[in-house]
Design an enzyme around this catalytic site. Structure first.
Site, short mmCIF file in Angstrom:
data_model
loop_
_atom_site.label_atom_id
_atom_site.label_comp_id
_atom_site.label_asym_id
_atom_site.label_seq_id
_atom_site.Cartn_x
_atom_site.Cartn_y
_atom_site.Cartn_z
N GLU A 135 0.82 -1.21 0.00
CA GLU A 135 0.00 0.00 0.00
C GLU A 135 0.86 1.26 0.00
O GLU A 135 0.55 2.23 -0.72
CB GLU A 135 -0.95 -0.01 1.20
CG GLU A 135 -1.94 -1.16 1.22
CD GLU A 135 -2.77 -1.27 -0.04
OE1 GLU A 135 -2.99 -0.24 -0.72
OE2 GLU A 135 -3.20 -2.40 -0.37
N GLU A 195 -0.33 -2.94 -9.76
CA GLU A 195 -0.32 -3.90 -8.66
C GLU A 195 1.00 -4.67 -8.62
O GLU A 195 1.57 -4.91 -7.55
CB GLU A 195 -1.50 -4.86 -8.79
CG GLU A 195 -2.87 -4.21 -8.66
CD GLU A 195 -3.05 -3.51 -7.32
OE1 GLU A 195 -2.57 -4.04 -6.29
OE2 GLU A 195 -3.67 -2.44 -7.29
#
Length: 269
Positions: A135, A195
């Site tokens: 994150e 990602e």
């Protein structure tokens, strides 16, 4: 109108020249921190006001502690690699929210939420560090601003096509094909690349913070078991498949250890 749309499209694409410090590649990003961060911070505060934040207890404290360690490791790496002021506009914040959703997310500028539902998957502090590193990496790589930039270009492409095509039937066909093609062929791969990039950057940062990078693949094995193998085909998803992530993280773990060693980190949690 057609020429204006095309000129604007080309200009915005060519103006997107900010460099990702972790990859050395140019990023599709024509939004500055001053444009993105205030809105993100306000939305984050609104979310916290509307949800149950876990403010005390060992889990909430662990989320904050791990977040601080990961952010500190990122700052060490950036300073050592010629980006000492890169994080000056960031305002890191880490909150645990009571929700059974198996997820965590980060808004531009370093505003992070973990849902309690992901804790049975993370299991340990090192498992939390895997997710936290990922994150934090999204924030470091400006992925939020890049998604906005890509969405703007997608919209401009649609406008240009609708202006250029005069026949209504042909225009309707174009809109259907463009919507599907630009999503499956461009936007979804773009999201998956983010990602994957966040996995790799996050693995490196968690290792510098002193967490064992080998645990990243194990976390995704647990995530795969939790899902029961139920997932859309990778080409239709915003995320790589669990197997792709497991294979990538396993292959990258030795490189993360090598990077950590440059900072004197040779033993891991």
């Amino acid at each position: 109108m057609k020429k204006i749309a095309l000129i604007l499209l080309v200009f915005m694409a060519s103006a997107a020249c900010k460099t990702n410090p972790f990859t050395g590649k140019k990023m599709l990003n024509f939004y500055g921190n001053s444009q993105i961060f205030p809105t993100a911070f306000a939305q984050y505060d609104q979310f916290l006001n509307q949800n149950k934040v876990v403010e005390t207890g060992k889990d909430a404290q662990m989320i904050t502690n791990v977040g601080q360690r990961i952010a500190s490791a990122a700052e060490r790496w950036l300073s050592a690699n010629g980006y000492p002021g890169y994080l000056k506009d960031y305002k890191w914040e880490y909150n645990l929210v009571q929700d059974e959703t198996v997820n965590a997310w980060c808004m531009p500028g370093g505003k992070i939420v973990f849902y309690t539902g992901i804790l049975p998957i993370t299991q340990t502090e090192t498992g939390v560090a895997v997710v936290m590193g990922h994150e934090v990496a999204h924030a470091l790589a400006d992925h939020g601003a890049q998604r906005m930039s890509a969405g703007t270009l997608q919209q401009l492409g649609a406008v240009a096509g609708n202006v250029a095509i005069k026949d209504e039937r042909t225009r309707n066909t174009f809109n259907q094909a463009y919507g599907l093609g630009s999503t499956v062929g461009v936007m979804l791969p773009f999201s998956r690349s983010h990602e994957t990039e966040a996995d790799r950057i996050g693995l490196q940062i968690m290792a510098i913070a002193g967490y064992n990078p080998d645990e990243a693949a194990n976390l995704w094995r647990r995530m795969k078991a939790k899902s029961g193998g139920q997932a859309p085909p990778e080409f239709m998803s915003t995320h790589p498949s669990n197997d792709t992530r497991i294979n990538n993280l396993t292959a990258w773990a030795p490189m993360a250890r090598q990077e950590a060693a440059k900072f004197g980190v040779t033993s891991f949690k």
